[in-house]
Design a protein around this motif. Structure first.
Motif, PDB file in Angstrom:
ATOM      1  N   THR A 277     -20.223  89.578  -6.381  1.00 54.33           N
ATOM      2  CA  THR A 277     -17.926  88.378  -6.885  1.00 54.33           C
ATOM      3  C   THR A 277     -17.636  87.948  -5.787  1.00 54.33           C
ATOM      4  N   VAL A 278     -16.897  86.634  -6.357  1.00 52.60           N
ATOM      5  CA  VAL A 278     -16.740  85.908  -4.394  1.00 52.60           C
ATOM      6  C   VAL A 278     -15.067  85.379  -5.312  1.00 52.60           C
ATOM      7  N   VAL A 279     -15.039  84.485  -4.055  1.00 51.99           N
ATOM      8  CA  VAL A 279     -12.975  84.155  -4.517  1.00 51.99           C
ATOM      9  C   VAL A 279     -13.335  82.875  -3.366  1.00 51.99           C
ATOM     10  N   ALA A 280     -12.624  81.580  -4.559  1.00 58.89           N
ATOM     11  CA  ALA A 280     -12.452  80.658  -4.027  1.00 58.89           C
ATOM     12  C   ALA A 280     -10.864  80.067  -4.463  1.00 58.89           C
ATOM     13  N   ALA A 281     -11.010  78.932  -3.460  1.00 52.61           N
ATOM     14  CA  ALA A 281      -9.919  78.322  -3.834  1.00 52.61           C
ATOM     15  C   ALA A 281      -9.634  76.540  -3.896  1.00 52.61           C
ATOM     16  N   ARG A 282      -8.699  76.147  -4.862  1.00 52.90           N
ATOM     17  CA  ARG A 282      -8.784  75.200  -4.965  1.00 52.90           C
ATOM     18  C   ARG A 282      -7.456  74.364  -4.573  1.00 52.90           C
ATOM     19  N   LEU A 283      -7.775  73.285  -4.080  1.00 51.00           N
ATOM     20  CA  LEU A 283      -6.368  72.121  -4.470  1.00 51.00           C
ATOM     21  C   LEU A 283      -6.379  71.134  -5.933  1.00 51.00           C
ATOM     22  N   GLY A 284      -5.801  70.957  -6.486  1.00 45.42           N
ATOM     23  CA  GLY A 284      -6.298  69.578  -7.203  1.00 45.42           C
ATOM     24  C   GLY A 284      -4.732  68.590  -6.854  1.00 45.42           C
ATOM     25  N   TYR A 285      -5.409  67.437  -7.000  1.00 48.97           N
ATOM     26  CA  TYR A 285      -4.472  65.897  -7.174  1.00 48.97           C
ATOM     27  C   TYR A 285      -4.498  65.505  -8.445  1.00 48.97           C
ATOM     28  N   ALA A 286      -3.271  65.557  -8.794  1.00 45.63           N
ATOM     29  CA  ALA A 286      -3.654  65.006 -10.438  1.00 45.63           C
ATOM     30  C   ALA A 286      -3.285  63.476 -10.518  1.00 45.63           C
ATOM     31  N   LEU A 287      -3.860  62.314 -10.718  1.00 46.66           N
ATOM     32  CA  LEU A 287      -4.446  60.944 -10.637  1.00 46.66           C
ATOM     33  C   LEU A 287      -3.209  60.205 -11.746  1.00 46.66           C
ATOM     34  N   VAL A 288      -3.851  61.148 -13.537  1.00 44.67           N
ATOM     35  CA  VAL A 288      -3.286  61.058 -14.187  1.00 44.67           C
ATOM     36  C   VAL A 288      -2.797  62.025 -14.796  1.00 44.67           C
ATOM     37  N   ASP A 289      -1.981  62.601 -15.304  1.00 44.25           N
ATOM     38  CA  ASP A 289      -0.739  63.118 -16.038  1.00 44.25           C
ATOM     39  C   ASP A 289       0.003  62.680 -16.770  1.00 44.25           C
ATOM     40  N   PHE A 290      -0.489  62.071 -18.246  1.00 44.65           N
ATOM     41  CA  PHE A 290       0.230  61.566 -18.601  1.00 44.65           C
ATOM     42  C   PHE A 290      -0.245  62.277 -19.963  1.00 44.65           C
ATOM     43  N   GLY A 291       0.782  63.071 -20.892  1.00 48.59           N
ATOM     44  CA  GLY A 291       0.692  63.210 -22.489  1.00 48.59           C
ATOM     45  C   GLY A 291      -0.289  64.561 -22.461  1.00 48.59           C
ATOM     46  N   PRO A 292      -0.925  64.194 -23.065  1.00 48.71           N
ATOM     47  CA  PRO A 292      -1.851  65.872 -23.078  1.00 48.71           C
ATOM     48  C   PRO A 292      -3.047  64.831 -22.159  1.00 48.71           C
ATOM     49  N   ALA A 293      -3.387  64.538 -21.119  1.00 48.09           N
ATOM     50  CA  ALA A 293      -4.275  64.397 -20.558  1.00 48.09           C
ATOM     51  C   ALA A 293      -3.762  64.314 -18.824  1.00 48.09           C
ATOM     52  N   LEU A 294      -4.884  64.989 -18.156  1.00 46.40           N
ATOM     53  CA  LEU A 294      -4.200  65.627 -17.027  1.00 46.40           C
ATOM     54  C   LEU A 294      -6.498  65.071 -16.421  1.00 46.40           C
TER      55      LEU A 294
END
Length: 179
Positions: free
Chosen positions: A45-62
């Motif tokens: 069992t492993v634990v990982a951290a993630r950081l994300g940045y949305a370039l497009v967040d329009f309607g249902p699309a991310l």
């Protein structure tokens, strides 16, 4: 005043972008090594951290770019099924991209390029660093809150190339917040 309006209009979409901060708790399984004997690593069992940045967040699309880090975890090695005092360590950092279709249950697919470090420790310690692409898919739910959006989901990741005693499958729960 007119000189200020155009830069503000161009910068406004950047200010509206969203960040994501999450943790992935998953079960990782490893490939075996077949030389003179078959060497297998126990699942971990492993634990990982993630950081994300949305370039497009329009309607249902991310669409977002991501960076992730998994600290070193160790598991036991078993040559020919016997447990020996040898440990396999694995850690990685990754950069990637992810597309999510937001609905009641959001689904997504993405790729990571992972820079992995494998360590084998017994009397002596040796390590090797390699890199390879991974594909990942997820399905989850984001809670509809006004400012910070907590989310939770299931995620499966597989490497697109094999590596002896490297992770071959990761299945887990991914959760965090978008803001």
């Amino acid at each position: 005043m007119k000189k200020l309006v155009l830069p503000l209009l161009l910068a406004a979409p950047l200010a509206a972008q969203s960040f994501e901060l999450g943790l992935n708790v998953s079960r990782q399984s490893y490939t075996s090594r077949d030389t003179l004997s078959k060497v297998e690593a126990e699942d971990k069992t492993v634990v990982a951290a993630r950081l994300g940045y949305a370039l497009v967040d329009f309607g249902p699309a991310l669409f977002q770019v991501t960076a992730a880090y998994q600290p070193k975890v160790e598991t036991d090695l078993k040559p020919n099924g016997f447990l020996v005092p040898t440990k396999l360590g694995n850690e990685y950092w990754a950069v990637g991209a992810m597309f999510n279709f937001k609905a009641l249950i959001a689904v997504g697919a993405g790729v990571d390029y992972r820079f992995e470090k494998r360590t084998i420790t017994n009397v002596y310690s040796s390590s090797e660093t390699y890199s390879r692409p991974w594909a990942r898919v997820n399905a989850g739910y984001a809670f509809p809150t006004p400012i910070v959006k907590p989310f939770i989901g299931l995620e499966v990741a597989v490497p697109l190339t094999d590596e002896d005693l490297g992770p071959k499958l990761q299945v887990g729960i991914y959760g965090g917040i978008r803001f």
